[in-house]
Design a protein around this motif. Structure first.
Motif, mmCIF file in Angstrom:
data_model
loop_
_atom_site.group_PDB
_atom_site.id
_atom_site.type_symbol
_atom_site.label_atom_id
_atom_site.label_comp_id
_atom_site.label_asym_id
_atom_site.label_seq_id
_atom_site.Cartn_x
_atom_site.Cartn_y
_atom_site.Cartn_z
ATOM 1 N N LEU A 1 0.828 -1.203 0.000
ATOM 2 C CA LEU A 1 0.000 0.000 0.000
ATOM 3 C C LEU A 1 0.866 1.259 0.000
ATOM 4 O O LEU A 1 0.517 2.271 -0.641
ATOM 5 N N ARG A 2 1.993 1.208 0.703
ATOM 6 C CA ARG A 2 2.906 2.358 0.703
ATOM 7 C C ARG A 2 3.439 2.599 -0.709
ATOM 8 O O ARG A 2 3.500 3.743 -1.173
ATOM 9 N N ASP A 3 3.854 1.520 -1.391
ATOM 10 C CA ASP A 3 4.387 1.674 -2.736
ATOM 11 C C ASP A 3 3.315 2.187 -3.688
ATOM 12 O O ASP A 3 3.582 3.052 -4.534
ATOM 13 N N LEU A 4 2.096 1.686 -3.546
ATOM 14 C CA LEU A 4 0.997 2.145 -4.388
ATOM 15 C C LEU A 4 0.728 3.631 -4.160
ATOM 16 O O LEU A 4 0.538 4.397 -5.106
ATOM 17 N N PHE A 5 0.734 4.045 -2.885
ATOM 18 C CA PHE A 5 0.494 5.447 -2.560
ATOM 19 C C PHE A 5 1.576 6.341 -3.147
ATOM 20 O O PHE A 5 1.293 7.377 -3.751
ATOM 21 N N HIS A 6 2.841 5.945 -2.992
ATOM 22 C CA HIS A 6 3.938 6.770 -3.492
ATOM 23 C C HIS A 6 3.971 6.796 -5.020
ATOM 24 O O HIS A 6 4.416 7.787 -5.609
ATOM 25 N N THR A 7 3.519 5.733 -5.660
ATOM 26 C CA THR A 7 3.513 5.700 -7.123
ATOM 27 C C THR A 7 2.402 6.549 -7.711
ATOM 28 O O THR A 7 2.594 7.227 -8.726
ATOM 29 N N LEU A 8 1.227 6.559 -7.067
ATOM 30 C CA LEU A 8 0.060 7.178 -7.673
ATOM 31 C C LEU A 8 -0.369 8.496 -7.057
ATOM 32 O O LEU A 8 -0.875 9.374 -7.771
ATOM 33 N N TRP A 9 -0.158 8.669 -5.754
ATOM 34 C CA TRP A 9 -0.777 9.823 -5.101
ATOM 35 C C TRP A 9 0.187 10.740 -4.363
ATOM 36 O O TRP A 9 -0.165 11.869 -4.062
#
Length: 292
Positions: free
Chosen positions: A17-25
């Motif tokens: 979830l951290r990686d997803l957040f940093h990639t997209l938002w």
């Protein structure tokens, strides 16, 4: 020991979830996993024969790979959360043979069903805390699907803006306006609009760094090939006699310098001048800078 294993699974989910957040938002969009995967695929493609065909697939293939890794890690992480408590903390539907299967297999099955929001119901959490945790996985699965769609919808407009700028520069190069044609009010407006487009592309490379790894096709639609001509136009504007044209040339030159800084900091790491960075950018995309 059971809780320790479950915490490891929760840690895997949180890392994803951290990686997803940093990639997209995240404002800086510094996603660790996505950047590593895309950089690795890009470098691998550059070493293959028939490079242009392979490089053209890097961007879409890397996005699919990243989404697949996000999904796999979430599924695995939640399965590890369930695993130590399987089958005692779960209820099985009558006649189901799931309870006779290995606990890890049942955990993976339950995690896949939940993250896909299928809700088959043949395995259901029995303990109170699991009844609270399991719906969270469905929410994460829905968020992952939504994030994937939004990622695709954000990347392709950024690619369009970059390619439109490249086509404009290619048309201008073919027209090859003389210095006296630039030294007028229309020339100032032209240089100013180009500076605006360059600034948009600079923001796109900041916000959607993954766009760098998408191939632009032919030379006339490749910014890597055409950006050098923008520098030529900027120099002609700076050398003009009209103050508004000179100012527009300065603005375009500044926008190009800013773009070169972003390209060098994030992708190329040459440490050279703007001309060196643009040459490295063209080479990295299998191009040569267009000459006026």
């Amino acid at each position: 020991m059971k809780w320790l294993v479950s915490l490891v699974g929760a840690g895997l989910v949180m890392l994803t979830l951290r990686d997803l957040f940093h990639t997209l938002w995240h404002p800086t969009r510094h996603g660790g996993l996505s950047r590593l995967v895309m950089t690795a695929l890009w470098r691998f493609a550059r070493r293959l024969r028939g490079r242009r065909r392979v490089v053209g697939l890097v961007g879409p293939l890397a996005m699919v790979t990243v989404v697949g890794m996000w999904t796999s890690t979430v599924v695995l992480g939640w399965a590890v959360v369930y695993w130590p408590h399987m089958p005692g903390a779960f209820a099985f539907s009558p006649g189901s043979e799931a309870a006779q299967a290995p606990a890890l297999l049942d955990s993976l099955y339950l995690s896949l069903v939940t993250v896909a929001t299928l809700g088959l119901g043949d395995i259901a959490p029995g303990d109170a805390w699991l009844r609270m945790v399991s719906p969270l996985e469905a929410l994460v699965g829905f968020a992952l699907l939504t994030a994937t769609v939004s990622w695709v919808l954000e990347i392709f407009p950024a690619l369009t803006r970059r390619r439109v700028l490249a086509v404009r520069l290619a048309l201008l190069r073919d027209a090859d306006p003389a210095p006296r044609q630039i030294d007028c009010t229309a020339g100032a407006l032209l240089l100013d609009s180009l500076a605006t487009d360059v600034a948009r592309v600079r923001i796109d490379f900041t916000q959607y760094a993954e766009a760098y790894y998408f191939h632009d096709g032919e030379d006339h639609s490749s910014l890597a090939a055409m950006v050098g001509y923008a520098a030529t136009l900027a120099r002609r504007g700076q050398a003009a006699r009209r103050p508004e044209v000179c100012l527009a040339g300065e603005v375009l030159a500044g926008a190009l310098e800013d773009l070169a800084t972003i390209l060098d900091q994030r992708f190329l790491h040459t440490g050279g001048t703007a001309a060196d960075v643009f040459a490295a950018y063209a080479a990295d995309h299998g191009r040569s800078l267009a000459q006026p």
